[in-house]
Motif scaffolding. Structure first.
Motif, PDB file in Angstrom:
ATOM      1  N   GLN A 153      42.040  42.747  84.451  1.00  0.00           N
ATOM      2  CA  GLN A 153      42.145  44.168  84.971  1.00  0.00           C
ATOM      3  C   GLN A 153      42.171  43.686  86.570  1.00  0.00           C
ATOM      4  OE1 GLN A 153      39.408  47.005  84.503  1.00  0.00           O
ATOM      5  NE2 GLN A 153      40.682  48.605  84.384  1.00  0.00           N
ATOM      6  N   ASP A 154      43.371  44.009  86.850  1.00  0.00           N
ATOM      7  CA  ASP A 154      43.397  43.681  88.635  1.00  0.00           C
ATOM      8  C   ASP A 154      43.069  42.397  88.583  1.00  0.00           C
ATOM      9  OD1 ASP A 154      44.313  46.582  88.976  1.00  0.00           O
ATOM     10  OD2 ASP A 154      42.276  47.115  89.155  1.00  0.00           O
ATOM     11  N   LYS A 155      41.912  41.943  89.585  1.00  0.00           N
ATOM     12  CA  LYS A 155      41.480  40.523  89.749  1.00  0.00           C
ATOM     13  C   LYS A 155      40.515  40.345  89.035  1.00  0.00           C
ATOM     14  CE  LYS A 155      43.685  40.310  94.099  1.00  0.00           C
ATOM     15  NZ  LYS A 155      43.544  39.993  95.556  1.00  0.00           N
ATOM     16  N   ILE A 156      39.912  41.290  88.011  1.00  0.00           N
ATOM     17  CA  ILE A 156      38.854  40.913  87.320  1.00  0.00           C
ATOM     18  C   ILE A 156      38.945  40.468  85.861  1.00  0.00           C
ATOM     19  CG2 ILE A 156      36.607  42.070  86.031  1.00  0.00           C
ATOM     20  CD1 ILE A 156      36.888  44.234  88.295  1.00  0.00           C
ATOM     21  N   LEU A 157      38.568  39.265  85.598  1.00  0.00           N
ATOM     22  CA  LEU A 157      38.836  38.572  84.428  1.00  0.00           C
ATOM     23  C   LEU A 157      38.222  39.263  82.965  1.00  0.00           C
ATOM     24  CD1 LEU A 157      40.076  36.098  82.693  1.00  0.00           C
ATOM     25  CD2 LEU A 157      37.767  35.080  83.212  1.00  0.00           C
ATOM     26  N   LEU A 158      39.003  39.762  82.120  1.00  0.00           N
ATOM     27  CA  LEU A 158      38.176  40.604  81.234  1.00  0.00           C
ATOM     28  C   LEU A 158      38.406  39.657  79.988  1.00  0.00           C
ATOM     29  CD1 LEU A 158      40.363  43.984  81.209  1.00  0.00           C
ATOM     30  CD2 LEU A 158      37.986  43.264  82.173  1.00  0.00           C
ATOM     31  N   MET A 159      39.370  38.949  79.472  1.00  0.00           N
ATOM     32  CA  MET A 159      39.270  38.096  78.470  1.00  0.00           C
ATOM     33  C   MET A 159      40.098  36.365  78.609  1.00  0.00           C
ATOM     34  SD  MET A 159      40.166  40.801  75.335  1.00  0.00           S
ATOM     35  CE  MET A 159      41.287  41.742  76.117  1.00  0.00           C
ATOM     36  N   ARG A 160      39.521  35.653  77.945  1.00  0.00           N
ATOM     37  CA  ARG A 160      40.105  34.351  77.903  1.00  0.00           C
ATOM     38  C   ARG A 160      40.267  33.826  76.620  1.00  0.00           C
ATOM     39  NH1 ARG A 160      36.615  30.183  80.740  1.00  0.00           N
ATOM     40  NH2 ARG A 160      35.618  30.237  78.750  1.00  0.00           N
ATOM     41  N   PHE A 161      41.439  33.328  76.346  1.00  0.00           N
ATOM     42  CA  PHE A 161      41.944  32.715  75.117  1.00  0.00           C
ATOM     43  C   PHE A 161      42.527  31.194  75.192  1.00  0.00           C
ATOM     44  CE2 PHE A 161      42.776  37.154  74.990  1.00  0.00           C
ATOM     45  CZ  PHE A 161      42.691  37.376  73.671  1.00  0.00           C
ATOM     46  N   LYS A 162      42.274  30.687  74.322  1.00  0.00           N
ATOM     47  CA  LYS A 162      42.443  29.134  74.260  1.00  0.00           C
ATOM     48  C   LYS A 162      43.538  28.937  73.231  1.00  0.00           C
ATOM     49  CE  LYS A 162      39.396  26.642  71.421  1.00  0.00           C
ATOM     50  NZ  LYS A 162      38.315  25.350  71.599  1.00  0.00           N
ATOM     51  N   LYS A 163      44.638  28.030  73.442  1.00  0.00           N
ATOM     52  CA  LYS A 163      45.560  27.842  72.441  1.00  0.00           C
ATOM     53  C   LYS A 163      44.998  27.322  71.361  1.00  0.00           C
ATOM     54  CE  LYS A 163      49.023  24.648  73.227  1.00  0.00           C
ATOM     55  NZ  LYS A 163      50.030  23.870  73.754  1.00  0.00           N
ATOM     56  N   LYS A 164      45.309  27.573  70.210  1.00  0.00           N
ATOM     57  CA  LYS A 164      45.021  26.938  68.884  1.00  0.00           C
ATOM     58  C   LYS A 164      45.448  25.612  68.430  1.00  0.00           C
ATOM     59  CE  LYS A 164      44.009  28.084  63.996  1.00  0.00           C
ATOM     60  NZ  LYS A 164      43.904  28.972  62.855  1.00  0.00           N
TER      61      LYS A 164
ATOM     62  N   LEU B 112      53.439  31.603  75.287  1.00  0.00           N
ATOM     63  CA  LEU B 112      52.797  32.896  74.891  1.00  0.00           C
ATOM     64  C   LEU B 112      53.389  33.147  73.336  1.00  0.00           C
ATOM     65  CD1 LEU B 112      52.769  35.489  77.570  1.00  0.00           C
ATOM     66  CD2 LEU B 112      50.756  34.006  76.879  1.00  0.00           C
ATOM     67  N   GLU B 113      54.592  33.197  72.905  1.00  0.00           N
ATOM     68  CA  GLU B 113      55.065  33.388  71.914  1.00  0.00           C
ATOM     69  C   GLU B 113      54.989  32.466  70.922  1.00  0.00           C
ATOM     70  OE1 GLU B 113      59.067  35.180  72.481  1.00  0.00           O
ATOM     71  OE2 GLU B 113      58.370  36.574  74.079  1.00  0.00           O
ATOM     72  N   SER B 114      55.084  31.201  71.555  1.00  0.00           N
ATOM     73  CA  SER B 114      54.953  30.014  70.169  1.00  0.00           C
ATOM     74  C   SER B 114      53.535  29.656  70.031  1.00  0.00           C
ATOM     75  CB  SER B 114      55.732  28.856  70.926  1.00  0.00           C
ATOM     76  OG  SER B 114      55.168  28.172  71.773  1.00  0.00           O
ATOM     77  N   ASN B 115      52.567  30.340  70.263  1.00  0.00           N
ATOM     78  CA  ASN B 115      51.070  29.608  69.889  1.00  0.00           C
ATOM     79  C   ASN B 115      50.296  30.874  69.337  1.00  0.00           C
ATOM     80  OD1 ASN B 115      51.164  27.014  71.023  1.00  0.00           O
ATOM     81  ND2 ASN B 115      51.753  28.044  72.768  1.00  0.00           N
ATOM     82  N   THR B 116      49.238  30.461  68.641  1.00  0.00           N
ATOM     83  CA  THR B 116      48.032  31.533  68.399  1.00  0.00           C
ATOM     84  C   THR B 116      47.035  31.174  69.500  1.00  0.00           C
ATOM     85  OG1 THR B 116      48.568  31.295  65.941  1.00  0.00           O
ATOM     86  CG2 THR B 116      46.554  31.957  66.612  1.00  0.00           C
ATOM     87  N   TRP B 117      46.712  32.351  69.871  1.00  0.00           N
ATOM     88  CA  TRP B 117      45.765  32.297  71.070  1.00  0.00           C
ATOM     89  C   TRP B 117      44.225  32.845  70.296  1.00  0.00           C
ATOM     90  CZ3 TRP B 117      47.034  30.077  75.321  1.00  0.00           C
ATOM     91  CH2 TRP B 117      48.443  30.081  75.602  1.00  0.00           C
ATOM     92  N   LEU B 118      43.078  31.968  70.665  1.00  0.00           N
ATOM     93  CA  LEU B 118      41.668  32.222  70.070  1.00  0.00           C
ATOM     94  C   LEU B 118      40.890  32.857  71.296  1.00  0.00           C
ATOM     95  CD1 LEU B 118      41.176  29.300  67.820  1.00  0.00           C
ATOM     96  CD2 LEU B 118      42.113  31.518  67.138  1.00  0.00           C
ATOM     97  N   LEU B 119      40.505  33.914  71.311  1.00  0.00           N
ATOM     98  CA  LEU B 119      39.460  34.397  72.104  1.00  0.00           C
ATOM     99  C   LEU B 119      38.257  33.709  72.329  1.00  0.00           C
ATOM    100  CD1 LEU B 119      38.593  37.043  74.042  1.00  0.00           C
ATOM    101  CD2 LEU B 119      37.345  38.049  72.021  1.00  0.00           C
ATOM    102  N   GLN B 120      37.932  33.440  73.482  1.00  0.00           N
ATOM    103  CA  GLN B 120      36.802  32.616  73.858  1.00  0.00           C
ATOM    104  C   GLN B 120      35.481  33.586  74.816  1.00  0.00           C
ATOM    105  OE1 GLN B 120      37.985  28.761  75.752  1.00  0.00           O
ATOM    106  NE2 GLN B 120      39.702  29.698  76.470  1.00  0.00           N
ATOM    107  N   ASP B 121      34.286  33.009  74.533  1.00  0.00           N
ATOM    108  CA  ASP B 121      33.268  33.465  75.336  1.00  0.00           C
ATOM    109  C   ASP B 121      33.260  32.850  76.785  1.00  0.00           C
ATOM    110  OD1 ASP B 121      31.670  31.352  74.936  1.00  0.00           O
ATOM    111  OD2 ASP B 121      30.569  32.146  73.366  1.00  0.00           O
ATOM    112  N   GLU B 122      32.269  33.307  77.777  1.00  0.00           N
ATOM    113  CA  GLU B 122      32.050  32.675  78.899  1.00  0.00           C
ATOM    114  C   GLU B 122      31.968  31.252  78.826  1.00  0.00           C
ATOM    115  OE1 GLU B 122      28.536  34.371  77.520  1.00  0.00           O
ATOM    116  OE2 GLU B 122      30.322  35.383  77.776  1.00  0.00           O
ATOM    117  N   ASN B 123      31.431  30.681  77.808  1.00  0.00           N
ATOM    118  CA  ASN B 123      30.783  29.341  77.629  1.00  0.00           C
ATOM    119  C   ASN B 123      32.218  28.436  77.103  1.00  0.00           C
ATOM    120  OD1 ASN B 123      28.324  29.642  78.752  1.00  0.00           O
ATOM    121  ND2 ASN B 123      27.679  30.147  76.670  1.00  0.00           N
TER     122      ASN B 123
END
Length: 140
Positions: A129-140, A33-44
């Protein structure tokens, strides 16, 4: 009956081989987590950008653990409580620039405050949030 059993076994093995492997060692999770930049992704799986800039997240330990990054118009920061089984983001603060598309940024920051779980797997960070996926990021 034997054919059905064989198909079930082969099917479950195929399903297991396609399953994502979560990083379970907490020290490895923190380091990733701390050594990477994470980029927000959409559902695709496409990287989300507002105003032609990618929405990003970094984890910084300068003043305790904080999430910092770009939310679409402004830079943001939020305190983070990270445990092996959960993650919580404090109230996000941000710079005060005005941009044409502020709705996406506000939605991102609102979702961040609802996160209470996470998973790190296959160069992705998933926030729940609980078991609902709110956001997904990929490593830059």
């Amino acid at each position: 009956m034997k054919k059905l059993f064989a198909l079930l076994v082969i099917g479950s093995l195929a399903f297991q081989s396609c399953k994502t492997t979560a990083v379970t060692d907490f020290n490895s999770v923190k380091q990733m987590l701390e050594s990477n930049t994470w980029l927000l992704q959409d559902e695709n799986g496409t990287v989300v950008s507002f105003n032609n800039q990618e929405v990003s997240m970094n984890f910084d330990r300068t003043n305790g653990l904080q999430a910092v990054g770009f939310a679409g118009c402004n830079r943001y920061f939020a305190n983070v409580t990270l445990l092996p089984e959960s993650i919580k983001f404090g109230q996000a603060g941000s710079t005060m620039m005005a941009c044409p598309e502020m709705e996406g940024e506000q939605a991102f920051l609102d979702l961040l405050s609802q996160v209470n779980g996470y998973e790190v797997a296959n160069n992705e960070l998933k926030l729940y949030q609980d078991k609902i996926l709110l956001m997904r990021f990929k490593k830059k």
